[in-house]
Design a protein around this motif. Structure first.
Motif, PDB file in Angstrom:
ATOM      1  N   GLU A  47      40.479  45.783  44.822  1.00 43.46           N
ATOM      2  CA  GLU A  47      39.715  46.101  43.611  1.00 43.46           C
ATOM      3  C   GLU A  47      40.305  45.383  42.400  1.00 43.46           C
ATOM      4  N   ASN A  48      41.625  45.253  42.366  1.00 45.94           N
ATOM      5  CA  ASN A  48      42.267  44.527  41.277  1.00 45.94           C
ATOM      6  C   ASN A  48      41.956  43.025  41.362  1.00 45.94           C
ATOM      7  N   VAL A  49      41.903  42.491  42.583  1.00 50.34           N
ATOM      8  CA  VAL A  49      41.468  41.108  42.764  1.00 50.34           C
ATOM      9  C   VAL A  49      40.055  40.953  42.204  1.00 50.34           C
ATOM     10  N   GLU A  50      39.196  41.912  42.528  1.00 53.03           N
ATOM     11  CA  GLU A  50      37.807  41.870  42.081  1.00 53.03           C
ATOM     12  C   GLU A  50      37.711  41.886  40.555  1.00 53.03           C
ATOM     13  N   LYS A  51      38.576  42.641  39.888  1.00 51.83           N
ATOM     14  CA  LYS A  51      38.580  42.686  38.422  1.00 51.83           C
ATOM     15  C   LYS A  51      38.905  41.323  37.832  1.00 51.83           C
ATOM     16  N   VAL A  52      39.882  40.643  38.405  1.00 47.33           N
ATOM     17  CA  VAL A  52      40.265  39.326  37.901  1.00 47.33           C
ATOM     18  C   VAL A  52      39.144  38.323  38.166  1.00 47.33           C
ATOM     19  N   LEU A  53      38.573  38.372  39.370  1.00 47.79           N
ATOM     20  CA  LEU A  53      37.452  37.487  39.695  1.00 47.79           C
ATOM     21  C   LEU A  53      36.296  37.711  38.729  1.00 47.79           C
ATOM     22  N   SER A  54      35.939  38.968  38.528  1.00 48.36           N
ATOM     23  CA  SER A  54      34.807  39.306  37.669  1.00 48.36           C
ATOM     24  C   SER A  54      35.022  38.828  36.238  1.00 48.36           C
ATOM     25  N   ALA A  55      36.233  38.993  35.729  1.00 55.04           N
ATOM     26  CA  ALA A  55      36.537  38.552  34.363  1.00 55.04           C
ATOM     27  C   ALA A  55      36.355  37.046  34.209  1.00 55.04           C
ATOM     28  N   ALA A  56      36.508  36.312  35.312  1.00 54.78           N
ATOM     29  CA  ALA A  56      36.346  34.853  35.292  1.00 54.78           C
ATOM     30  C   ALA A  56      34.938  34.427  35.677  1.00 54.78           C
ATOM     31  N   GLY A  57      34.054  35.401  35.946  1.00 51.82           N
ATOM     32  CA  GLY A  57      32.687  35.079  36.340  1.00 51.82           C
ATOM     33  C   GLY A  57      32.556  34.700  37.797  1.00 51.82           C
ATOM     34  N   ALA A  58      33.456  35.196  38.627  1.00 53.23           N
ATOM     35  CA  ALA A  58      33.472  34.852  40.052  1.00 53.23           C
ATOM     36  C   ALA A  58      33.361  36.107  40.909  1.00 53.23           C
ATOM     37  N   THR A  59      33.174  35.890  42.202  1.00 48.25           N
ATOM     38  CA  THR A  59      33.118  36.982  43.182  1.00 48.25           C
ATOM     39  C   THR A  59      33.987  36.608  44.379  1.00 48.25           C
ATOM     40  N   PHE A  60      34.044  37.503  45.342  1.00 41.52           N
ATOM     41  CA  PHE A  60      34.800  37.206  46.562  1.00 41.52           C
ATOM     42  C   PHE A  60      34.230  35.998  47.299  1.00 41.52           C
ATOM     43  N   ASP A  61      32.953  35.715  47.143  1.00 42.21           N
ATOM     44  CA  ASP A  61      32.363  34.527  47.766  1.00 42.21           C
ATOM     45  C   ASP A  61      32.948  33.234  47.213  1.00 42.21           C
ATOM     46  N   ASP A  62      33.560  33.297  46.030  1.00 40.13           N
ATOM     47  CA  ASP A  62      34.127  32.102  45.402  1.00 40.13           C
ATOM     48  C   ASP A  62      35.594  31.871  45.766  1.00 40.13           C
ATOM     49  N   VAL A  63      36.216  32.824  46.448  1.00 40.47           N
ATOM     50  CA  VAL A  63      37.619  32.687  46.843  1.00 40.47           C
ATOM     51  C   VAL A  63      37.716  31.654  47.965  1.00 40.47           C
ATOM     52  N   VAL A  64      38.578  30.661  47.768  1.00 43.95           N
ATOM     53  CA  VAL A  64      38.750  29.609  48.777  1.00 43.95           C
ATOM     54  C   VAL A  64      40.068  29.732  49.532  1.00 43.95           C
ATOM     55  N   ASP A  65      41.028  30.452  48.957  1.00 42.33           N
ATOM     56  CA  ASP A  65      42.326  30.602  49.612  1.00 42.33           C
ATOM     57  C   ASP A  65      42.912  31.957  49.248  1.00 42.33           C
ATOM     58  N   MET A  66      43.495  32.620  50.238  1.00 43.22           N
ATOM     59  CA  MET A  66      44.136  33.910  50.014  1.00 43.22           C
ATOM     60  C   MET A  66      45.469  33.920  50.741  1.00 43.22           C
ATOM     61  N   ILE A 113      48.309  40.559  47.131  1.00 42.06           N
ATOM     62  CA  ILE A 113      47.249  39.604  47.449  1.00 42.06           C
ATOM     63  C   ILE A 113      47.161  38.562  46.347  1.00 42.06           C
ATOM     64  N   LYS A 114      47.272  37.303  46.730  1.00 41.54           N
ATOM     65  CA  LYS A 114      47.175  36.184  45.787  1.00 41.54           C
ATOM     66  C   LYS A 114      46.009  35.310  46.220  1.00 41.54           C
ATOM     67  N   CYS A 115      45.109  34.988  45.271  1.00 36.88           N
ATOM     68  CA  CYS A 115      43.908  34.205  45.604  1.00 36.88           C
ATOM     69  C   CYS A 115      43.720  33.028  44.661  1.00 36.88           C
ATOM     70  N   THR A 116      43.029  32.035  45.175  1.00 35.14           N
ATOM     71  CA  THR A 116      42.519  30.925  44.381  1.00 35.14           C
ATOM     72  C   THR A 116      41.023  30.878  44.601  1.00 35.14           C
ATOM     73  N   ALA A 117      40.265  30.746  43.516  1.00 31.05           N
ATOM     74  CA  ALA A 117      38.801  30.713  43.613  1.00 31.05           C
ATOM     75  C   ALA A 117      38.270  29.444  42.962  1.00 31.05           C
ATOM     76  N   LEU A 118      37.178  28.943  43.529  1.00 28.63           N
ATOM     77  CA  LEU A 118      36.431  27.838  42.939  1.00 28.63           C
ATOM     78  C   LEU A 118      35.350  28.471  42.075  1.00 28.63           C
ATOM     79  N   LEU A 119      35.451  28.266  40.767  1.00 25.38           N
ATOM     80  CA  LEU A 119      34.533  28.929  39.843  1.00 25.38           C
ATOM     81  C   LEU A 119      33.132  28.360  39.937  1.00 25.38           C
ATOM     82  N   PRO A 120      32.120  29.230  39.862  1.00 22.50           N
ATOM     83  CA  PRO A 120      30.737  28.742  39.901  1.00 22.50           C
ATOM     84  C   PRO A 120      30.428  27.918  38.657  1.00 22.50           C
ATOM     85  N   ASP A 121      29.483  26.984  38.809  1.00 22.69           N
ATOM     86  CA  ASP A 121      29.085  26.125  37.674  1.00 22.69           C
ATOM     87  C   ASP A 121      28.418  26.935  36.588  1.00 22.69           C
TER      88      ASP A 121
END
Length: 121
Positions: A47-66, A113-121
């Motif tokens: 859920e904390n990962v999701e908060k960081v993703l959401s703040a950046a305009g991303a979702t779990f579908d945008d995570v490329v590495d965990m 949990i540490k993630c890298t996401a590719l941000l949507p355009d």
């Protein structure tokens, strides 16, 4: 996440070009208290990962590495079960490395949990 920045002096996530680099997320609640139950702690970390993703305009579908860090690798199946509640698109699963470690930043933590996401355009 503001408390993390102020109290521990690091950013939960940093955008760099089209990428979001995320600091390791833990099973701590909004008051930075460690969640005691293992399954609930894993869920809180995601859920904390999701908060960081959401703040950046991303979702779990945008995570490329965990990368996940575990104090007991025997918990891996439970962790996978919880992970699968958040990564629900079988066509958009990230790479994943799970590592066993002796300890994490605070007593009582079972995973990070540490993630890298590719941000949507």
């Amino acid at each position: 996440m503001k408390d993390v920045h102020e109290r521990f002096r690091y950013s939960p996530g940093v955008k760099a070009g089209p990428l979001l680099f995320m600091a390791g997320q833990l099973g701590r609640d909004e008051h930075l208290n460690v969640v005691e139950d293992k399954e609930a702690q894993f869920a809180q970390a995601f859920e904390n990962v999701e908060k960081v993703l959401s703040a950046a305009g991303a979702t779990f579908d945008d995570v490329v590495d965990m990368i996940s860090y575990h104090t007991d690798m025997r918990d891996l199946q439970l962790f996978i079960d919880v992970k699968d509640r958040f990564f629900t698109n079988p066509d958009r699963l990230p790479t994943w490395t799970a590592l066993g470690v002796a300890a994490l930043a605070m007593p009582g933590l079972f995973a990070e949990i540490k993630c890298t996401a590719l941000l949507p355009d």
